[in-house]
Scaffold this active site. Structure first.
Site, PDB file in Angstrom:
ATOM      1  N   TRP A  53      41.162  38.145  49.135  1.00 54.08           N
ATOM      2  CA  TRP A  53      41.535  38.597  47.757  1.00 54.08           C
ATOM      3  C   TRP A  53      43.065  38.336  47.384  1.00 54.08           C
ATOM      4  O   TRP A  53      43.380  37.910  46.362  1.00 54.08           O
ATOM      5  CB  TRP A  53      41.066  39.930  47.568  1.00 54.08           C
ATOM      6  CG  TRP A  53      41.252  40.569  46.227  1.00 54.08           C
ATOM      7  CD1 TRP A  53      40.140  40.251  45.247  1.00 54.08           C
ATOM      8  CD2 TRP A  53      42.167  41.016  45.448  1.00 54.08           C
ATOM      9  NE1 TRP A  53      40.703  40.982  44.090  1.00 54.08           N
ATOM     10  CE2 TRP A  53      41.989  41.283  43.932  1.00 54.08           C
ATOM     11  CE3 TRP A  53      43.490  41.308  45.980  1.00 54.08           C
ATOM     12  CZ2 TRP A  53      42.777  42.032  43.284  1.00 54.08           C
ATOM     13  CZ3 TRP A  53      44.331  42.004  45.169  1.00 54.08           C
ATOM     14  CH2 TRP A  53      44.081  42.247  43.710  1.00 54.08           C
TER      15      TRP A  53
ATOM     16  N   TRP B 297      37.527  41.107  34.097  1.00 52.22           N
ATOM     17  CA  TRP B 297      38.151  42.293  34.118  1.00 52.22           C
ATOM     18  C   TRP B 297      38.252  43.108  33.186  1.00 52.22           C
ATOM     19  O   TRP B 297      38.300  44.252  33.060  1.00 52.22           O
ATOM     20  CB  TRP B 297      39.494  41.902  34.848  1.00 52.22           C
ATOM     21  CG  TRP B 297      39.690  41.665  36.187  1.00 52.22           C
ATOM     22  CD1 TRP B 297      38.764  42.492  37.256  1.00 52.22           C
ATOM     23  CD2 TRP B 297      40.392  41.040  37.206  1.00 52.22           C
ATOM     24  NE1 TRP B 297      39.149  42.236  38.498  1.00 52.22           N
ATOM     25  CE2 TRP B 297      40.238  40.973  38.402  1.00 52.22           C
ATOM     26  CE3 TRP B 297      41.347  40.013  36.774  1.00 52.22           C
ATOM     27  CZ2 TRP B 297      40.787  40.180  39.382  1.00 52.22           C
ATOM     28  CZ3 TRP B 297      42.066  39.322  37.755  1.00 52.22           C
ATOM     29  CH2 TRP B 297      41.800  39.335  39.095  1.00 52.22           C
TER      30      TRP B 297
ATOM     31  N   ASP C  31      33.768  38.418  44.914  1.00 49.35           N
ATOM     32  CA  ASP C  31      33.478  39.571  45.730  1.00 49.35           C
ATOM     33  C   ASP C  31      34.256  40.952  45.043  1.00 49.35           C
ATOM     34  O   ASP C  31      34.369  41.919  45.650  1.00 49.35           O
ATOM     35  CB  ASP C  31      33.974  39.279  47.043  1.00 49.35           C
ATOM     36  CG  ASP C  31      35.076  38.751  47.340  1.00 49.35           C
ATOM     37  OD1 ASP C  31      35.953  38.305  46.235  1.00 49.35           O
ATOM     38  OD2 ASP C  31      35.777  38.886  48.278  1.00 49.35           O
ATOM     39  N   ASP C  32      34.978  40.370  43.938  1.00 46.95           N
ATOM     40  CA  ASP C  32      35.966  41.645  43.574  1.00 46.95           C
ATOM     41  C   ASP C  32      34.935  42.620  42.641  1.00 46.95           C
ATOM     42  O   ASP C  32      34.235  42.208  41.900  1.00 46.95           O
ATOM     43  CB  ASP C  32      37.007  41.273  42.504  1.00 46.95           C
ATOM     44  CG  ASP C  32      37.828  42.264  41.720  1.00 46.95           C
ATOM     45  OD1 ASP C  32      38.786  42.651  42.381  1.00 46.95           O
ATOM     46  OD2 ASP C  32      37.378  42.808  40.891  1.00 46.95           O
ATOM     47  N   LEU C  33      35.206  43.915  42.946  1.00 44.83           N
ATOM     48  CA  LEU C  33      34.304  44.848  42.296  1.00 44.83           C
ATOM     49  C   LEU C  33      34.369  44.882  40.771  1.00 44.83           C
ATOM     50  O   LEU C  33      33.380  44.827  40.114  1.00 44.83           O
ATOM     51  CB  LEU C  33      34.893  46.156  42.583  1.00 44.83           C
ATOM     52  CG  LEU C  33      34.095  47.565  42.056  1.00 44.83           C
ATOM     53  CD1 LEU C  33      32.742  47.431  42.274  1.00 44.83           C
ATOM     54  CD2 LEU C  33      34.742  49.002  42.536  1.00 44.83           C
TER      55      LEU C  33
END
Length: 276
Positions: free
Chosen positions: A165, A253, A184-186
């Site tokens: 990341w 985001w 894979d980022d929340l």
């Protein structure tokens, strides 16, 4: 992705384009060609990382400082990271370059960084980063002209404390690459969940093109108030917007209410004290 009949052409306002860099505007226009419904998300407010500003000199030390910023910010608040940075700058008059930082470790002065608030582990990470840059200047200069995956892989392999990341964020904030995507980022997973839930036809299309290898998401959430799509589906969602996946990532985001403007502001403040 096919447009529905209700989709109409959406254009960026001239004011928006005037404030943002040309490559970002070009990418936004390409995204709107694919999905005009993203216009509101794009135009809602400015993107701090892509505003027109004085272009920094892309020196090796500039990139070192961006990675050092990433290490300092890990698992602590932005205020805490800025406090540590200020203590380092107050002590040395500026944030030490990678040559100066490597020299600190050669002289066994790592305790000075500890006194500025770095944990023992982060001191190890800073030593690894400084030594990597100091010992491999020409190799790193050559590396930075290569493909995204090669750069990320080399950083993860050679620098303690830089994971996948962090390497991807370096490619975005320091290298200004526009085709990066962190499936894979929340925040990205949550944003893609909202995006795909509203577009069942896109989900159906992505599922039909699924390969034999399924990558299950490692993300867990207790409330279960949003659907976690498998990581390969999130990746395929991002691929719809190549070669501008970075911009789509920022939109996800934004849709998930993840505050990445703080990250952009911290990077600008940190590298403003760069040395040559």
């Amino acid at each position: 992705m096919k447009r529905s009949r209700s989709d109409t052409a959406q254009k960026l306002s001239e004011d928006f384009k005037e404030r943002h860099i040309d490559n970002f505007n070009k990418g936004c226009e390409a995204i709107l060609e694919i999905d005009p419904s993203l216009h509101d998300a794009i135009s809602r407010k400015d993107f701090q990382l892509f505003l027109k500003k004085k272009q920094p000199d892309m020196t090796l030390n500039y990139h070192f400082l961006n990675l050092a910023s990433s290490i300092l910010a890990q698992q602590i608040s932005g205020a805490a990271a800025n406090s540590i940075k200020k203590k380092i700058i107050d002590r040395y008059g500026h944030f030490p370059s990678f040559q100066e930082t490597a020299e600190l470790f050669r002289q066994s002065k790592s305790q000075e960084l500890r006194e500025c608030g770095l944990s023992a582990r982060k001191v190890q990470y800073m030593e690894s980063l400084a030594n990597y840059f100091n010992d491999n200047e020409q190799e790193i200069k050559a590396l930075l002209s290569k493909e995204n995956d090669v750069i990320a892989s080399e950083l993860v392999s050679n620098v303690k404390g830089i994971g996948p990341w962090s390497a991807k964020m370096f490619l975005v904030t320091s290298m200004e690459r526009l085709d990066i995507f962190a499936a894979d980022d929340l925040g990205i997973a949550r944003g893609c969940s909202k995006y795909l839930d509203a577009r069942p036809d896109v989900v159906k299309d992505l599922m039909s093109k699924r390969g034999p290898v399924i990558k299950r998401s490692k993300i867990k959430h207790v409330k279960k108030n949003w659907k976690v799509y498998d990581e390969d589906i999130v990746e395929k969602c991002g691929e719809l917007f190549a070669p501008y996946r970075t911009i789509f990532m920022f939109l996800m985001w934004r849709i998930s209410d993840t505050n990445v403007e703080v990250m952009a502001k911290r990077e600008d403040e940190f590298t403003a004290d760069k040395t040559s």
